[in-house]
Design a protein around this motif. Sequence first.
Motif, PDB file in Angstrom:
ATOM      1  N   ALA A  73      -2.944  14.587  -3.595  1.00 46.77           N
ATOM      2  CA  ALA A  73      -3.366  14.590  -2.189  1.00 46.77           C
ATOM      3  C   ALA A  73      -3.921  13.226  -1.782  1.00 46.77           C
ATOM      4  O   ALA A  73      -3.665  12.752  -0.661  1.00 46.77           O
ATOM      5  N   GLN A  74      -4.679  12.600  -2.668  1.00 43.83           N
ATOM      6  CA  GLN A  74      -5.207  11.267  -2.362  1.00 43.83           C
ATOM      7  C   GLN A  74      -4.077  10.247  -2.248  1.00 43.83           C
ATOM      8  O   GLN A  74      -4.080   9.400  -1.348  1.00 43.83           O
ATOM      9  N   GLY A  75      -3.119  10.303  -3.161  1.00 50.30           N
ATOM     10  CA  GLY A  75      -1.962   9.403  -3.091  1.00 50.30           C
ATOM     11  C   GLY A  75      -1.152   9.634  -1.831  1.00 50.30           C
ATOM     12  O   GLY A  75      -0.682   8.696  -1.201  1.00 50.30           O
ATOM     13  N   SER A 114       1.868  14.101  -9.901  1.00 51.38           N
ATOM     14  CA  SER A 114       2.700  15.301  -9.956  1.00 51.38           C
ATOM     15  C   SER A 114       3.529  15.322 -11.235  1.00 51.38           C
ATOM     16  O   SER A 114       4.636  15.824 -11.266  1.00 51.38           O
ATOM     17  N   ASN A 115       2.959  14.791 -12.280  1.00 52.78           N
ATOM     18  CA  ASN A 115       3.569  14.766 -13.601  1.00 52.78           C
ATOM     19  C   ASN A 115       3.731  16.204 -14.111  1.00 52.78           C
ATOM     20  O   ASN A 115       2.855  17.034 -13.918  1.00 52.78           O
ATOM     21  N   ASP A 116       4.851  16.519 -14.777  1.00 54.00           N
ATOM     22  CA  ASP A 116       5.088  17.867 -15.297  1.00 54.00           C
ATOM     23  C   ASP A 116       4.094  18.252 -16.397  1.00 54.00           C
ATOM     24  O   ASP A 116       3.703  19.404 -16.519  1.00 54.00           O
ATOM     25  N   MET A 117       3.680  17.293 -17.189  1.00 62.78           N
ATOM     26  CA  MET A 117       2.788  17.579 -18.308  1.00 62.78           C
ATOM     27  C   MET A 117       1.346  17.787 -17.859  1.00 62.78           C
ATOM     28  O   MET A 117       0.629  18.588 -18.424  1.00 62.78           O
ATOM     29  N   ASN A 118       0.913  17.022 -16.838  1.00 58.62           N
ATOM     30  CA  ASN A 118      -0.487  17.083 -16.430  1.00 58.62           C
ATOM     31  C   ASN A 118      -0.580  16.947 -14.910  1.00 58.62           C
ATOM     32  O   ASN A 118      -0.977  15.903 -14.398  1.00 58.62           O
ATOM     33  N   PRO A 119      -0.228  17.994 -14.154  1.00 51.71           N
ATOM     34  CA  PRO A 119      -0.291  17.879 -12.692  1.00 51.71           C
ATOM     35  C   PRO A 119      -1.742  17.806 -12.205  1.00 51.71           C
ATOM     36  O   PRO A 119      -2.616  18.462 -12.752  1.00 51.71           O
ATOM     37  N   ASN A 120      -1.966  16.975 -11.186  1.00 50.67           N
ATOM     38  CA  ASN A 120      -3.308  16.799 -10.639  1.00 50.67           C
ATOM     39  C   ASN A 120      -3.206  16.879  -9.113  1.00 50.67           C
ATOM     40  O   ASN A 120      -2.905  15.889  -8.448  1.00 50.67           O
ATOM     41  N   PRO A 121      -3.449  18.065  -8.535  1.00 50.48           N
ATOM     42  CA  PRO A 121      -3.293  18.236  -7.084  1.00 50.48           C
ATOM     43  C   PRO A 121      -4.206  17.334  -6.255  1.00 50.48           C
ATOM     44  O   PRO A 121      -3.814  16.859  -5.196  1.00 50.48           O
ATOM     45  N   GLN A 122      -5.420  17.096  -6.742  1.00 45.35           N
ATOM     46  CA  GLN A 122      -6.346  16.260  -5.974  1.00 45.35           C
ATOM     47  C   GLN A 122      -5.860  14.805  -5.928  1.00 45.35           C
ATOM     48  O   GLN A 122      -5.871  14.168  -4.878  1.00 45.35           O
ATOM     49  N   ALA A 123      -5.415  14.276  -7.070  1.00 46.06           N
ATOM     50  CA  ALA A 123      -4.896  12.904  -7.097  1.00 46.06           C
ATOM     51  C   ALA A 123      -3.616  12.803  -6.283  1.00 46.06           C
ATOM     52  O   ALA A 123      -3.375  11.787  -5.629  1.00 46.06           O
ATOM     53  N   TYR A 181       0.822  -1.207   0.000  1.00 48.84           N
ATOM     54  CA  TYR A 181       0.000   0.000   0.000  1.00 48.84           C
ATOM     55  C   TYR A 181       0.859   1.262   0.000  1.00 48.84           C
ATOM     56  O   TYR A 181       0.498   2.271  -0.619  1.00 48.84           O
ATOM     57  N   LEU A 182       1.997   1.233   0.671  1.00 52.49           N
ATOM     58  CA  LEU A 182       2.911   2.375   0.658  1.00 52.49           C
ATOM     59  C   LEU A 182       3.427   2.617  -0.760  1.00 52.49           C
ATOM     60  O   LEU A 182       3.439   3.755  -1.240  1.00 52.49           O
ATOM     61  N   ILE A 183       3.817   1.557  -1.435  1.00 48.27           N
ATOM     62  CA  ILE A 183       4.291   1.688  -2.817  1.00 48.27           C
ATOM     63  C   ILE A 183       3.186   2.235  -3.710  1.00 48.27           C
ATOM     64  O   ILE A 183       3.425   3.137  -4.532  1.00 48.27           O
ATOM     65  N   ARG A 184       1.966   1.721  -3.548  1.00 49.83           N
ATOM     66  CA  ARG A 184       0.839   2.204  -4.366  1.00 49.83           C
ATOM     67  C   ARG A 184       0.586   3.690  -4.123  1.00 49.83           C
ATOM     68  O   ARG A 184       0.320   4.450  -5.062  1.00 49.83           O
ATOM     69  N   ALA A 214       1.039   6.637  -6.879  1.00 51.09           N
ATOM     70  CA  ALA A 214      -0.075   7.546  -7.162  1.00 51.09           C
ATOM     71  C   ALA A 214       0.372   8.996  -7.025  1.00 51.09           C
ATOM     72  O   ALA A 214      -0.012   9.853  -7.834  1.00 51.09           O
ATOM     73  N   MET A 215       1.191   9.285  -6.026  1.00 51.42           N
ATOM     74  CA  MET A 215       1.715  10.648  -5.868  1.00 51.42           C
ATOM     75  C   MET A 215       2.595  11.026  -7.049  1.00 51.42           C
ATOM     76  O   MET A 215       2.499  12.139  -7.578  1.00 51.42           O
ATOM     77  N   ALA A 216       3.459  10.127  -7.450  1.00 48.74           N
ATOM     78  CA  ALA A 216       4.371  10.411  -8.564  1.00 48.74           C
ATOM     79  C   ALA A 216       3.602  10.611  -9.865  1.00 48.74           C
ATOM     80  O   ALA A 216       3.923  11.507 -10.648  1.00 48.74           O
ATOM     81  N   GLY A 217       2.583   9.816 -10.095  1.00 49.52           N
ATOM     82  CA  GLY A 217       1.786   9.949 -11.303  1.00 49.52           C
ATOM     83  C   GLY A 217       0.978  11.225 -11.325  1.00 49.52           C
ATOM     84  O   GLY A 217       0.723  11.798 -12.384  1.00 49.52           O
TER      85      GLY A 217
END
Length: 104
Positions: free
Chosen positions: A73-75, A62-71, A50-53, A57-60
């Motif tokens: 925060a959930q990760g 905070s992508n430079d091309m398409n950042p998603n603050p809500q995702a 679960y820690l890895i997941r 999720a956090m790394a995905g």
Amino acid sequence: MHTLLIAAAIKNPLDGILPDFSFGGQEFTQLWQKLVAAVWAIGIIIAIVYLIRGLVAMAGASNDMNPNPQAHAQGRAKALGAFIALVALAALAVIVGVTLSFAG
């Protein structure tokens, strides 16, 4: 106040009795200790997964091309919860020991 006097007058039936885990003999003791160790190890493995997941999720998110603050925060929330569970599982022996020493 009357209830406190009654509670103080009742003798503790467990006073002086300590738990004895060797009631089933050496074979049974080894069996339940292996079982507890296996369940503990499985819990640690699940917490790591679960820690890895959560970290993925956090790394995905905070992508430079398409950042998603809500995702992100959930990760982060998932990763933090898994990290707390992992720390608690790693320190389980200490937590149980301290709890029993305070209770005893």
